[in-house]
Design a protein around this motif. Structure first.
Motif, PDB file in Angstrom:
ATOM      1  N   ASN A  68     -11.837  -3.686  -0.127  1.00  0.00           N
ATOM      2  CA  ASN A  68     -12.473  -4.602   1.459  1.00  0.00           C
ATOM      3  C   ASN A  68     -12.201  -4.404   2.234  1.00  0.00           C
ATOM      4  OD1 ASN A  68     -11.863  -6.883   1.410  1.00  0.00           O
ATOM      5  ND2 ASN A  68     -13.277  -7.908   0.313  1.00  0.00           N
ATOM      6  N   CYS A  69     -12.271  -4.367   3.754  1.00  0.00           N
ATOM      7  CA  CYS A  69     -11.478  -4.420   5.023  1.00  0.00           C
ATOM      8  C   CYS A  69     -10.634  -3.132   5.009  1.00  0.00           C
ATOM      9  CB  CYS A  69     -10.004  -5.273   4.996  1.00  0.00           C
ATOM     10  SG  CYS A  69     -10.971  -7.195   5.527  1.00  0.00           S
ATOM     11  N   ILE A  70     -10.746  -1.626   4.688  1.00  0.00           N
ATOM     12  CA  ILE A  70     -10.625  -0.259   4.466  1.00  0.00           C
ATOM     13  C   ILE A  70     -10.015  -0.217   5.715  1.00  0.00           C
ATOM     14  CG2 ILE A  70     -10.639   2.450   4.016  1.00  0.00           C
ATOM     15  CD1 ILE A  70     -12.824   0.874   1.706  1.00  0.00           C
ATOM     16  N   ASN A  71      -9.147  -0.011   5.347  1.00  0.00           N
ATOM     17  CA  ASN A  71      -7.991   0.678   6.945  1.00  0.00           C
ATOM     18  C   ASN A  71      -8.167   2.481   6.945  1.00  0.00           C
ATOM     19  OD1 ASN A  71      -6.150   1.550   8.645  1.00  0.00           O
ATOM     20  ND2 ASN A  71      -5.805  -0.118   9.338  1.00  0.00           N
ATOM     21  N   HIS A  72      -8.607   3.639   7.452  1.00  0.00           N
ATOM     22  CA  HIS A  72      -9.012   4.591   6.912  1.00  0.00           C
ATOM     23  C   HIS A  72      -7.690   5.116   7.455  1.00  0.00           C
ATOM     24  CE1 HIS A  72     -12.643   4.379   4.596  1.00  0.00           C
ATOM     25  NE2 HIS A  72     -13.351   3.261   5.958  1.00  0.00           N
ATOM     26  N   ARG A  73      -7.301   4.911   8.662  1.00  0.00           N
ATOM     27  CA  ARG A  73      -6.290   5.404   9.178  1.00  0.00           C
ATOM     28  C   ARG A  73      -4.989   5.223   8.344  1.00  0.00           C
ATOM     29  NH1 ARG A  73      -5.107   5.557  15.852  1.00  0.00           N
ATOM     30  NH2 ARG A  73      -6.810   6.550  15.398  1.00  0.00           N
ATOM     31  N   ASN A  74      -4.624   3.673   8.284  1.00  0.00           N
ATOM     32  CA  ASN A  74      -3.067   3.868   7.169  1.00  0.00           C
ATOM     33  C   ASN A  74      -2.929   4.108   6.080  1.00  0.00           C
ATOM     34  OD1 ASN A  74      -2.088   3.389   9.418  1.00  0.00           O
ATOM     35  ND2 ASN A  74      -2.703   0.861   9.982  1.00  0.00           N
ATOM     36  N   GLN A  75      -4.974   4.219   5.567  1.00  0.00           N
ATOM     37  CA  GLN A  75      -4.692   3.957   4.224  1.00  0.00           C
ATOM     38  C   GLN A  75      -4.916   2.721   3.152  1.00  0.00           C
ATOM     39  OE1 GLN A  75      -2.505   7.701   2.889  1.00  0.00           O
ATOM     40  NE2 GLN A  75      -3.600   9.153   3.930  1.00  0.00           N
ATOM     41  N   MET A  76      -5.193   1.831   3.757  1.00  0.00           N
ATOM     42  CA  MET A  76      -5.149   0.694   3.304  1.00  0.00           C
ATOM     43  C   MET A  76      -6.076  -0.085   2.991  1.00  0.00           C
ATOM     44  SD  MET A  76      -2.798  -1.353   5.787  1.00  0.00           S
ATOM     45  CE  MET A  76      -2.958  -3.490   4.976  1.00  0.00           C
TER      46      MET A  76
END
Length: 189
Positions: free
Chosen positions: A92-100
């Motif tokens: 969860n809390c996916i940050n697609h831009r930073n792939q985390m």
């Protein structure tokens, strides 16, 4: 990163299956949460005596919407012989831009200390790196949550910091330990 919502398990052995949540499992999820108040409720705001069938249904519907939006991927851990929900695991809390993203897990009180959380967390970590293409995962837990910390350590996660006011628990800011995993941690494990 098109991961369609399917009921297909991402892990299965003779004892357990890890599969996407299903809205029909609301009663079983509610029962699992209610049976785990003493252990999980100490660390998670959502785990309270008032957690209801409606709360479980709402969460499951939200999880399906979040899956479709690629914001989180939630899975139940099911005991094969009984069909009992013994816990859950999520990215969860996916940050697609930073792939985390964050890794979350819990196991119901009557199934703890059997390695289930580690098994589920290893499975979801591989899913995150291999299927979602993420390059960093964080496990964030309240300071003092030794059970969660042991799982992170058994995964090979690296302790990075004790962050002040990192989590809010029932309206009160709390310090949290942050552990991280990168793909190389899994390859070397």
């Amino acid at each position: 990163m098109g991961i369609p919502m399917q009921r297909k398990a991402i892990y299965r052995d003779d004892e357990f299956e890890i599969r996407p949540l299903d809205v029909s499992e609301a009663p079983a999820l509610c029962e699992a949460v209610q049976s785990s108040l003493n252990e999980i409720g100490r660390w998670e705001t959502w785990c309270t005596e008032s957690f209801s069938l409606e709360d479980a249904s709402n969460f499951l519907q939200f999880a399906e919407t979040d899956w479709a939006a690629k914001n989180s991927f939630n899975f139940n851990i099911i005991a094969i012989k009984t069909g009992l929900i013994v816990g859950a695991v999520a990215i969860n809390c996916i940050n697609h831009r930073n792939q985390m993203a964050n890794v979350g897990y819990w196991v119901r009180t009557d199934h703890t200390r059997r390695g289930i959380a580690v098994l589920a967390a290893k499975t979801i970590v591989r899913f995150a790196f291999d299927r979602l293409g993420l390059t960093r995962l964080e496990i964030v837990m309240q300071e003092g949550n030794l059970g969660s910390q042991r799982v992170a350590e058994k995964l090979g996660a690296q302790f990075e910091t004790l962050a002040r006011h990192r989590l809010v628990y029932r309206g009160e800011p709390r310090a949290a330990k942050i552990f991280s995993l990168i793909p190389e941690d899994i390859i070397s494990a």
